[in-house]
Design a protein around this motif. Structure first.
Motif: not given
Ligand SMILES: [Zn+2]
Ligand SMILES: [Zn+2]
Length: 222
Positions: A62-87
Motif C-alpha cells: 500500500g502507499e503511505r499517505p504523505a501526511a502520515v509517518t511510518a510510526a503513526e502507521i504502525a501504532s494505528r495498525g497495532a491499535v486496530l489489530l489489538r481491538s480485533a483480538g490479535w496478539d
C-alpha cells in the motif's frame, strides 16, 4: 484426490477471515489502495512433510499517505489489530540504514505483519493462515516392476540397477524422497527424472549391448 472437504472448508474459512482482516487494515492505513491486487485465491503448500500442509498467504503493497509517518502507521495498525483480538508486537528495525516500523500480530495460528519506513512510501502488509493438512497421510505405494524374470524380452537381462522395476530404485519413480528438514528432497539417484538411469525405464538391458563393466553384474552370462 482424497482431500477431505471438511479440512478444505476450514482452510477456506481461515483464508476469507484473513482476507477480511487485511482489507480492513489496508483500507484504514493506506486508503485508496487497489484491493484487486490482494491475492488470496488458492492455498499453497507451507510444509511438504507427509501429509502436505497448506495455507493461504498474501503480500500487499500500500502507499503511505504523505501526511502520515511510518510510526503513526504502525501504532494505528497495532491499535486496530489489538481491538480485533490479535496478539501484537511492535518494533523498530534497521533496514540498510533506514529505520522501519514493524508490527507483528498473531491470532489463532494466523500471522500478520505490517512494515513501514519514512524513507519509502510503501507500506507492506503480509499475512498467513495456519497450515492445515487436506488429507490423511498416505503411505507410498511402490510401483509394480515393468519387467520380471517371467516377462523379460528374449536376448535381454533384467536391469542390474533396478532389477526390472524400470522406475528409479532410489525414489520408486517419485523423483523425490522424503527428507527431515524440508519434507521433500530431489532424488539424488535420478535427479528428478523418475526412471532408472541405467535402463531408462525399460527394466531390462540387451545382452548384446552390455559393456564389459555391466557384464560383471551377470556372472552367469556366457
Ligand atoms: Zn529417483
Ligand atoms: Zn533399471
Amino acid at each position: 484426490m482424497g482431500e477431505t472437504s471438511e479440512a478444505r472448508g476450514e482452510l477456506d474459512r481461515l483464508g476469507r477471515s484473513l482476507r477480511e482482516q487485511l482489507v480492513a487494515l489496508i483500507t484504514d492505513l493506506t486508503p485508496g489502495a487497489d484491493l484487486r491486487l490482494l491475492f488470496l485465491d488458492e492455498p499453497s503448500v507451507a510444509d511438504w512433510h507427509e501429509p502436505p500442509r497448506y495455507h493461504y498467504s498474501a503480500l500487499f503493497r500500500g502507499e503511505r499517505p504523505a501526511a502520515v509517518t511510518a510510526a503513526e502507521i504502525a501504532s494505528r495498525g497495532a491499535v486496530l489489530l489489538r481491538s480485533a483480538g490479535w496478539d501484537v508486537t511492535t518494533s523498530e528495525v534497521d533496514d540498510g540504514g533506514w529505520l522501519c516500523s514493524v508490527v507483528v500480530a498473531h491470532r489463532d495460528g494466523n500471522h500478520l505483519r505490517i512494515r513501514a519506513g519514512d524513507h519509502t512510501s510503501a507500506v507492506m502488509f503480509s499475512g498467513q493462515t495456519p497450515a492445515l493438512a487436506l488429507r490423511p497421510p498416505k503411505p507410498f505405494q511402490w510401483p509394480e516392476p515393468v519387467r520380471t524374470p517371467d516377462t523379460v524380452t528374449p536376448g535381454h537381462v533384467l536391469c542390474y540397477e533396478c532389477e526390472g522395476l524400470g522406475w528409479c530404485p532410489g525414489c520408486g519413480g517419485r523423483g523425490w524422497v522424503p527428507s527431515e528438514p524440508h519434507g521433500l528432497a530431489r532424488c539424488r539417484e535420478c535427479h528428478g527424472r523418475r526412471v532408472c538411469v541405467i535402463c531408462r525405464g525399460g527394466g531390462e538391458l540387451a545382452v548384446s549391448q552390455l559393456s564389459d563393466y555391466q557384464r560383471g553384474h551377470y556372472p552367469g552370462l556366457a
